[in-house]
Write an enzyme that holds these catalytic residues in place. Structure first.
Site, PDB file in Angstrom:
ATOM      1  N   SER A 192      42.477 -71.672 -28.175  1.00 39.31           N
ATOM      2  CA  SER A 192      41.415 -72.139 -27.668  1.00 39.31           C
ATOM      3  C   SER A 192      41.369 -73.202 -27.283  1.00 39.31           C
ATOM      4  O   SER A 192      41.101 -73.859 -28.702  1.00 39.31           O
ATOM      5  CB  SER A 192      40.202 -70.678 -27.774  1.00 39.31           C
ATOM      6  OG  SER A 192      38.802 -72.144 -27.161  1.00 39.31           O
ATOM      7  N   TYR A 215      34.386 -68.494 -34.769  1.00 37.83           N
ATOM      8  CA  TYR A 215      35.248 -68.593 -32.687  1.00 37.83           C
ATOM      9  C   TYR A 215      36.257 -69.506 -33.429  1.00 37.83           C
ATOM     10  O   TYR A 215      37.339 -69.329 -33.746  1.00 37.83           O
ATOM     11  CB  TYR A 215      35.264 -68.190 -31.168  1.00 37.83           C
ATOM     12  CG  TYR A 215      35.863 -68.248 -30.478  1.00 37.83           C
ATOM     13  CD1 TYR A 215      36.522 -67.071 -30.859  1.00 37.83           C
ATOM     14  CD2 TYR A 215      35.687 -69.262 -29.267  1.00 37.83           C
ATOM     15  CE1 TYR A 215      37.652 -66.888 -30.046  1.00 37.83           C
ATOM     16  CE2 TYR A 215      36.502 -69.188 -28.488  1.00 37.83           C
ATOM     17  CZ  TYR A 215      37.640 -68.058 -28.697  1.00 37.83           C
ATOM     18  OH  TYR A 215      38.343 -68.068 -27.422  1.00 37.83           O
TER      19      TYR A 215
END
Length: 316
Positions: free
Chosen positions: A162, A188
């Site tokens: 990401s 994350y």
């Protein structure tokens, strides 16, 4: 390994169906994790549409079974199967691998993931849950599948990262948030950097086996189970803001499918892609709409080797 960024005729607008058009996978076998929802569904659909025997790995088999039925109906490919996978359960990972290594595996898309778990959670071995799910679980699965990947004589492994990786390196001193305060976004981001580093080191270790490993950023997608830990207000604010240019799930699956199947990328390994284009560390804008580029620390071979060694220890 290629020395210059790979070129592509596709961009932000491309869908999974468009990038796989003309690709023949009738002799191939593919496995997609997290294929019960979101871009995992469209990734699996695209691979099946090109004729691949496609395995949908998911936690919820009831949901996965319905997805498999839909993919069979929409593609005309009956060779679509489901398998249980819980990336926080080592027995589940090992069981899937054991059931899959009997024949060559040509494509592995490590698509499953979790984001922004609000409170600190740990897997049964005590590792922070986002890192354990997004990196350690996929690390264990991919290594266990190595015999099947080798047998393919030209396999591709795609790890979904990401743009959030730009927000954190891997904190090797405190991966599991035992000393620092837990931050959902930071956890994350760290796991997404780990996904890129995994691809870098897998590419180095397995090059002689003909295994091509790369990482991708699918783009910003709100119609996905990945945002389930975000409250509705936050999701609505993101949707209404100009922070991201959001993709459909079909567009979100495009980069994964492109990197997993495009003949243009033969020999391209250990790289990071967004918008169906290889990210240029020196020129983030080269990726097109909403491109953010890739951090140098995520491609660093020393970091990649260090993470691999640590991941082996954490998986013991």
């Amino acid at each position: 390994m290629n020395a210059t960024p790979a070129t592509s005729r596709f961009d932000w607008h491309a869908t999974a169906a468009e990038v796989i058009d003309g690709v023949d996978l009738t002799t191939c076998r593919a496995l997609v994790t997290g294929a019960g929802s979101g871009i995992g569904v469209e990734t699996a659909r695209a691979l099946a549409s090109a004729g691949a025997e496609t395995i949908l790995a998911a936690r919820n088999l009831t949901t996965a079974a319905a997805v498999a039925d839909d993919i069979r109906a929409s593609t005309g490919n009956d060779n679509v199967h489901i398998a249980h996978l819980d990336l926080l359960d080592r027995a589940s990972i090992d069981s899937l691998a054991a059931a899959t290594i009997d024949r060559p595996l040509h494509i592995l898309v490590n698509n499953a993931g979790v984001m922004a778990i609000p409170d600190l959670r740990r897997d049964p071995e005590g590792h922070e849950a986002q890192f354990a799910t997004n990196h350690l679980g996929h690390f264990r699965l991919t290594v266990a599948l190595l015999p099947a990947l080798r047998a393919a004589n030209g396999a591709r492994v795609v790890s979904l990262s990401s743009r959030a990786h730009l927000n954190s390196t891997v904190d090797f001193a405190d991966i599991d948030f035992r000393e620092r305060q837990y931050d959902p976004a930071l956890a994350y981001a760290q796991s997404k950097t780990a996904n890129v580093l995994f691809a870098v080191e897998a590419a180095r270790r397995w090059a002689e086996d003909g295994i091509e490993a790369n990482a991708v950023h699918p783009g910003a997608i709100l119609d996905s189970d990945l945002v389930r830990h975000l409250d509705r207000t936050t999701v609505d604010q993101l949707r209404d803001s100009d922070r991201y240019t959001f993709k459909t799930v079909a567009q979100g699956a495009a980069t994964s499918v492109y990197v997993a199947t495009s003949p243009e990328l033969a020999g391209t390994v250990g790289r990071y892609f967004e918008n169906c284009r290889e990210a240029d560390p020196g020129n983030p804008a080269a990726g097109g709409i909403d491109a953010a580029g890739v951090a140098a620390y995520a491609l660093d071979p020393d970091n990649a080797r260090r993470l691999w060694d640590l991941s082996e220890q954490m998986n013991n």
